[in-house]
Structures are given as structure tokens and as C-alpha cells.
Design a protein around this motif. Structure first.
Motif, short mmCIF file in Angstrom:
data_model
loop_
_atom_site.label_atom_id
_atom_site.label_comp_id
_atom_site.label_asym_id
_atom_site.label_seq_id
_atom_site.Cartn_x
_atom_site.Cartn_y
_atom_site.Cartn_z
N ARG A 1 0.85 -1.19 0.00
CA ARG A 1 0.00 0.00 0.00
C ARG A 1 0.89 1.24 0.00
O ARG A 1 1.73 1.42 0.89
N TYR B 1 -3.01 3.25 -2.56
CA TYR B 1 -3.01 2.46 -3.78
C TYR B 1 -2.00 1.34 -3.64
O TYR B 1 -1.04 1.43 -2.87
N VAL C 1 -2.99 7.28 -11.74
CA VAL C 1 -3.82 6.44 -10.87
C VAL C 1 -5.29 6.61 -11.26
O VAL C 1 -5.71 7.66 -11.75
N LYS D 1 -7.25 0.09 -5.28
CA LYS D 1 -6.91 0.16 -6.69
C LYS D 1 -5.39 0.18 -6.84
O LYS D 1 -4.64 0.52 -5.91
N THR D 2 -4.95 -0.15 -8.04
CA THR D 2 -3.53 -0.28 -8.32
C THR D 2 -3.04 0.92 -9.12
O THR D 2 -3.75 1.43 -9.99
N ILE D 3 -1.83 1.35 -8.82
CA ILE D 3 -1.18 2.40 -9.63
C ILE D 3 -1.09 1.91 -11.06
O ILE D 3 -0.63 0.80 -11.33
#
Length: 741
Positions: A14, A29, A44, A70-72
Motif C-alpha cells: 500500500r 493504492y 492512478v 486500486k492499483t497504480i
């Protein structure tokens, strides 16, 4: 992340990411901390859109549902932002009460950070020789030597012309025989200013000041200098020496120079090129997107060694900032009043402090705050009391219009007219200063007394006779010049009242029809190209009489200009503005400084109806420091800045009742705060702003006044924490307001 960290088996953690949105908090993220260290710019997802973000580090707070993180999406190319710049974002936001994400947009505008341009490698010789000189390497160095070894070559073209593979050239870069640099494919690399080029000979006072600043630059560390020199004393050459010291100190060192009017810097750029052999990188709002992206990326990569720009250049992501210069530090245009409100001079000092580098504030008329800080020892006060090259300061005298009345329908007093005629006869130049654009500030009906107002603002429409338009200088509303009164319908009864620069030009044409005239105002000189051409014409002696607004006060050097006439010296003294006297003194002193800067002596005449006003007396006597001391004494007695602190709350909206109700509600909430929190602070208002309506939005103001020992920001945060303006009402908080309209 699109760089394949998950595919490589790296465990995502994270990360705390600040989105470039108007929020103060960061979001968590998932990402790879090795590929997205603190300071990285990333793309992002945010709600249903994508946005730019700044990685702050690993997230420490727990999240309710980690599975929904959510993911970068992407780590953007380039080195992470310098930690000092990240601290600047935080400190700037804290001081100005601006959401951190909004400040990030100033540092890294998404359009520039996301922008992609094809890259190519440029090379040049370093002067070193390889340990083993193969025939292929020899051919490469011979091709470079054909151009003196200083020109940048595209790597592919150099390899082709030397008949070698690109690998040979890349190997020479690795061995530091060649220097390589990535640039946009459609742009030539920025030339590196040469600090070893000799500048003009300095006076002993200039040399002493330059040496002291240069020593601070060379040794490193924060220090603030107030470079206080009379007009024409050569302050620019002094800080050019500091720039040279910074560039000499380290090959990657960068310098930022802030100027108040980037559109009017032709003379400055020419002097810089003469001193350093090339122009600096330039940053201003008139640049196209491609040029802005090019400079922004060059600053971030370290390719741009010296940047000159307007106040927004303060936010550029320098890789190795070594020195900041704020020229004309007193200039009011450094104050940003719309959007994110801040004073670029004060924030430049803050950034220099966080970057641990020197900052130079240069002016012939320092702001009272800077002058006071120098007097307290917080800034090092460096004085240049004489003009360069033996030129003398101009003689200033007041023309009391009560004793020497103007002719009917004319705006120039007889002594000023006679002085202009003398200059015309001698082939010298004259400057008439009137800080009022257009032809006339008010149009009046002789039948009913009505005035032509802007339908959207609390302001009169200004006649611009060149355009045959009536224009609002606040919202831009315009309409053709009227043939009848809109109030009483009377025909041919509208008359212009008062002079603007166009009306003054009309009088000059009537008096001296053969004189070569130029009008310089933001209407006529709005772009860098037109400004450069105007300045060049004056320098070539193609202009006899120059009429201008405040843009002619910006440090120009016209050797044959020997007379300055200030047409309405009382103009800036009217009204209750805290800084009215200081600002008027600075503007008139600066424009007076355009006279007699070379071998021809100068003269300045101030037309006034109040020759006994302290500002007029101080100008005529030349007692600048005494005037500053008297102004500071008055400020101290009232507890006003710099002895106290101010913060303005400006409410605006299209529904006047809602605006007034919101301002009143906030005032009541302030009175309910804990007295221990309020301390000795005072709240003035609510009241309609002097400009009660702009662009159709009604405006009401509150003014918070605190002692210097009480910072207003914590108080304001507590005060506003649970409050929201009424629907359709906008609230703007201005810390350290400089304008009260």
C-alpha cells in the motif's frame, strides 16, 4: 502497475498517493515501492477518471477493505521529485490554506506530466581522451572537432557521418569521453550558459556585493539577500555574478530568476545572452503546450540550467536548484489574487529555505516587509547607492497644479510642455507616465448626468478610442462607442471625463504633430514579440515621446531618455488601501529612474494637486529611507503588516442575498469561537467589497486581523472546519492580502 512489477513477482504494498485534485488528503493504492519511491509521479484511477498522483511513501493508516484498493496504473518517466520540493508543496499548502492536491497541479500540471514526446540522444565532446584510441573512436572525435567540440550532435547523425556504429558512440558516452543528453526529438538541446565569459567591469560596491552573494552560493546553505540599489546602479550585473558562481559550483546546478513581467524582458534576455553566451530557458503563460512541456521536462531532468520566468516558474520541478533571484521584488504583480492565492516573493524565500540555497531579492524600492526584515537582520542588506558609470540620479520636482493650472482641455502643465520641447530640440527622448489605460476612465451624459456602467461589475466602462469601444477592465465586457445616452436617450451628449494614455497621446499629436510617438500599455504591448519590437525602436532612437502605464517602470535602460513627466502623481494615493502610499512611491520612483541613465542628465516632473502629501514630498526630496521609516511607524501604530497579520475572506455569487447571508453566518460563527483561540484577533465586516460586483458575481468581504505573534491559519482552520457557504456561493481565503477591492 504497467511496468510489470506483478509479473516479476514483486509484492505490491500500500502506497500513499496524493492525487492532483482539490483535496488535502492522500489515498492508498497498491504499487511497487522500488519502482515508485517517494516523489514519483504516477497515473492512478480516481473515481471514474484517471489523474496524476504523487507518491508520498508507504501508507501507514489501515483501510477498511484492502481487497478493494486500486492499483497504480503507471509510474511516469523521470526522476522522483526532490524531497525539498515535496516539503514545499506541504508548507505552501499549510500557509495559503490551499488543498495539497491543488498545489501539486501547479508543480506538475497533468497536461505536462502526462505529455509524451519522442526522445533522441544528443552528444558533445567533454575534452577527455579515451585510454585506447581506435580508428572508429578517432573518426568520431574528428567529426566533433570540426565544430570546435562544443556543438551538440544527434547521436545517430554523428555515427553516420563518422561511419561507425551507434554502439561506438554510446561506449564513448559510458567512458565520459562524450556527454549524452536525452531531448525531445523535435527540439534542439538547450545550450548551457557559460559562466566563464567575462562580464562588464564592476564598481567596488558592485564587486563587494557580488563577492558576498557568490561566497554564499559557493559555500551552500540558505541565506536571503536584499540587493537594494538605486535605479541604474547595476543590480542585474551583481546577481549575474551570483548566477555564474552557481553554475561554476557544480555541473548540474540550476538557477531560477523571477521577473514580474515576462512579456517585457527583451532587454534582460539580451543582457543575459551577452554575459553567458546563450539565452536562458523561459517560462510564462503565453507559451504553447509543446514549449511548456519541453521546458518543464528540461527543468525536471536538469537540462535547463537557468530559467527565467513569471511567478508560476516558482513551482517548476528543479532537480538541483542552487540559487533563486527575485528581481523587482516589490512589484505587485508577484501577488496572485485569483485561484490559488500567494505572493511569489514570499514563497520564493520559503522554497529557498527548504532547498537550503541562497535567495536574492533585488529592487530599487524594496517592499516595506523586505526592508523591515533587512533592518531586523533576517535578510542581509546590500546597498548600491550610486549609478553605474558615473550617471547621476535625476532631479525630481513637483508641479503644484493649484498654482500652475492646466489649460482647458489639456493635461500637460506649461513647465512640462516647455521641458518636452527642450528635449525635442536636443534630440532627446521624453516619457510621460499615466497609469490609466484607454482614452477616458468615465463617459458622462451632459443632459442627465448618467455614467456608462458595466452591466456585470460595479465599475464604469473605459473608452478605448483606438478600438472605438467602451471596455470594462474587470470582466472584459465591451460595446461600441455610443451615439446616445442609454439613460435618457439624448443624442450627442456623451463626453469623456479624465485622461487615459490615449487621450494624452491625442494632446501630444496636437501639440507636436511631427514628434514620433509611442504608447506602451498592456493593450498595445501584450506579447513578448511586440514588447521586444517596441523596446528596440526606443533604443534605436526612433521614438521621441513615449506614453506609458506601469509597464514602463520595469527596469528599462534608454540612454537618450532624459525627461519623465508623471501626469497624475495623485492617482494612486486615493482610497483607503493600506499600501497605497508605498505602492505610489515605488511606481513613481521606478519610472523616475528611467531618466538620465547614461551621460545625459535626467529630470522628473510630478504633476500634483497635493504637493504637501508625504509621498510627493518624499519623492521630491529623494528621502526614500525616511519615507519608509515613517510608513513603518504608521503601520506599527496600527498593528498592520509587518507588525500584524491579515487574512481576507471573500464571498462571491450571483445571488446577492445568499452571498450576504453566508458572510454574516461566518462572522457569527467567529464570535462563537473559544476566546482563548481567538486571542487578540479582530474580525472586520461583513461588508460589500468596494468592487461589489465583478463579472456578475456579488462580493462581500471579511477581514481578520491578528497580532504578529498569532498565526491566522490555525484559527481559520478551526473557524471554517464545520462551515459551508450557501449553495452557489464561493469562498476564497487570501492570506496576506495586498488588494482590498
Amino acid at each position: 502497475m504497467t511496468d510489470g512489477s506483478q509479473a516479476s513477482g514483486m509484492r505490491a504494498v500500500r502506497l500513499s498517493v496524493l492525487p492532483a485534485m482539490p483535496f488535502d488528503r492522500a489515498w492508498s493504492y497498491l504499487g511497487d515501492p522500488h519502482k515508485a519511491p517517494p516523489g514519483s509521479l504516477v497515473r492512478v484511477p480516481f473515481g471514474r477518471q484517471e489523474t496524476l498522483g504523487l507518491v508520498l511513501g508507504e501508507a501507514k493508516e489501515e483501510v477498511p477493505d484492502p481487497a478493494r484498493l486500486k492499483t497504480i496504473l503507471e509510474v511516469l518517466p523521470g526522476s522522483p521529485l526532490d524531497p525539498a520540493l515535496c516539503r514545499f508543496i506541504d508548507r505552501f499548502a499549510d500557509y495559503t490554506l490551499t488543498p495539497r492536491g491543488q498545489v501539486l497541479r501547479l508543480v506538475a500540471p497533468p497536461a505536462l506530466a502526462f505529455g509524451r514526446s519522442r526522445r533522441r540522444t544528443m552528444v558533445r565532446a567533454t575534452g577527455m581522451q579515451p585510454a585506447r584510441l581506435t580508428p572508429a573512436r578517432k573518426r568520431v572525435l574528428e567529426r566533433l572537432a570540426e565544430d570546435g567540440g562544443r556543438e551538440w550532435w544527434p547521436l545517430a547523425e554523428l555515427a553516420r557521418r563518422a561511419n561507425v556504429s551507434e554502439g561506438v558512440v554510446r561506449a564513448l558516452i559510458e567512458q565520459k569521453i562524450l556527454e549524452g543528453r536525452k531531448v525531445a526529438a523535435d527540439a534542439a538541446p538547450l545550450a548551457v550558459p557559460d559562466p566563464t565569459r567575462a562580464g562588464p567591469a564592476l564598481t567596488p560596491a558592485q564587486r563587494a556585493a557580488a563577492d558576498e552573494i557568490g561566497e554564499a552560493v559557493t559555500s551552500g546553505g540558505y541565506r536571503c539577500f536584499l540587493l537594494d540599489g538605486v535605479t541604474g546602479s547595476g543590480k542585474t550585473e551583481v546577481y549575474f555574478e551570483a548566477i555564474a558562481a552557481a553554475l561554476t559550483r557544480a555541473p548540474e546546478a540550476q538557477v531560477l530568476v523571477l521577473l514580474p513581467e515576462i512579456a517585457l524582458t527583451g532587454q534582460w534576455l539580451a543582457r543575459f545572452a551577452a554575459r553567458f553566451g546563450t539565452a536562458p530557458a523561459v517560462w510564462h503563460s503565453d507559451m504553447g503546450p509543446a514549449d511548456r512541456r519541453r521546458v518543464w521536462q528540461a527543468v525536471r531532468s536538469g537540462e535547463a540550467r537557468v530559467v527565467v520566468g513569471a511567478r508560476s516558474a516558482l513551482f517548476l520541478p528543479f532537480a538541483e536548484l542552487a540559487l533563486i533571484v527575485v528581481d523587482e521584488e516589490h512589484d505587485p504583480s508577484y501577488k496572485q489574487d485569483e485561484g490559488v492565492t500567494y505572493h511569489a516573493r514570499d514563497m520564493a524565500v520559503l522554497r529557498a529555505h527548504l532547498e537550503v540555497v541562497p535567495v536574492v531579492l533585488a529592487s530599487a524600492t524594496p517592499s516595506l516587509e523586505s526592508w523591515w526584515n533587512a533592518g531586523r537582520g533576517r535578510y542581509r542588506h546590500l546597498r548600491l547607492t550610486d549609478r553605474y558609470g558615473g550617471a547621476r540620479l535625476p532631479r525630481i520636482r513637483a508641479l503644484d497644479l493649484r498654482r500652475q493650472p492646466l489649460e482647458s482641455g489639456r493635461w500637460l502643465a506649461p513647465p512640462l510642455v516647455a521641458a518636452i520641447e527642450e528635449r525635442l530640440a536636443r534630440g532627446e527622448q521624453s516619457l510621460l507616465y499615466l497609469n490609466r489605460r484607454g482614452y477616458a476612465p468615465v463617459t458622462l451624459c451632459r443632459a442627465c448626468g448618467g455614467r456608462i456602467e458595466c452591466p456585470h461589475c460595479t465599475a464604469w466602462l473605459v473608452e478605448h478610442r483606438y478600438e472605438r469601444r467602451l471596455v470594462c477592465h474587470h470582466c472584459g465586457y465591451r460595446l461600441p462607442v455610443l451615439s446616445h445616452c442609454p439613460h435618457c436617450e439624448a443624442q450627442a451628449t456623451l463626453v469623456p471625463c479624465g485622461p487615459g494614455v490615449e487621450r494624452l497621446a491625442e494632446e501630444i499629436v496636437a501639440r507636436w504633430p511631427t514628434a514620433r510617438l509611442m504608447v506602451m500599455a498592456s493593450d498595445t504591448v501584450s506579447r513578448p514579440e511586440s514588447a521586444r519590437e517596441a523596446i528596440a525602436r526606443i533604443e534605436r532612437g526612433e521614438i521621441d515621446i513615449l506614453v506609458g502605464t506601469q509597464i514602463v517602470t520595469k527596469g528599462y535602460h534608454f540612454p537618450r531618455l532624459t525627461l519623465v513627466g508623471v501626469v497624475d502623481a495623485d492617482l494612486g494615493l486615493r482610497g483607503g488601501d493600506l499600501r497605497a502610499g508605498e505602492r505610489s512611491f515605488q511606481q513613481i520612483w521606478q519610472v523616475a529612474g528611467r531618466a538620465g541613465r547614461a551621460e545625459f542628465p535626467g529630470e522628473v516632473m510630478l504633476q500634483t494637486f497635493d504637493a504637501d502629501h508625504p509621498v510627493i514630498r518624499a519623492l521630491a526630496s529623494g528621502e526614500r529611507d525616511a519615507f519608509f521609516a515613517a510608513e513603518l511607524a504608521a503601520r506599527r501604530a496600527a498593528g498592520m503588516p509587518p507588525f500584524g497579520r491579515l487574512a481576507a475572506l471573500v464571498f462571491s455569487g450571483r445571488d446577492e442575498a445568499r452571498v450576504a447571508a453566508s458572510a454574516a453566518a461566518y462572522a457569527r460563527a467567529f464570535s462563537r469561537l473559544d476566546p482563548a483561540l481567538r486571542g487578540e484577533s479582530r474580525l472586520y465586516g461583513p461588508a460589500p467589497a468596494p468592487l461589489a460586483r465583478i463579472a456578475g458575481r456579488f462580493r462581500h468581504r471579511l477581514l481578520l486581523h491578528t497580532p504578529r505573534s498569532l498565526l491566522p491559519q490555525p484559527l481559520i482552520r478551526r473557524w471554517l472546519a464545520e462551515l459551508r457557504p450557501a449553495a452557489g456561493v464561493r469562498l476564497r481565503v487570501d492570506i496576506d492580502p495586498h488588494h482590498f477591492l
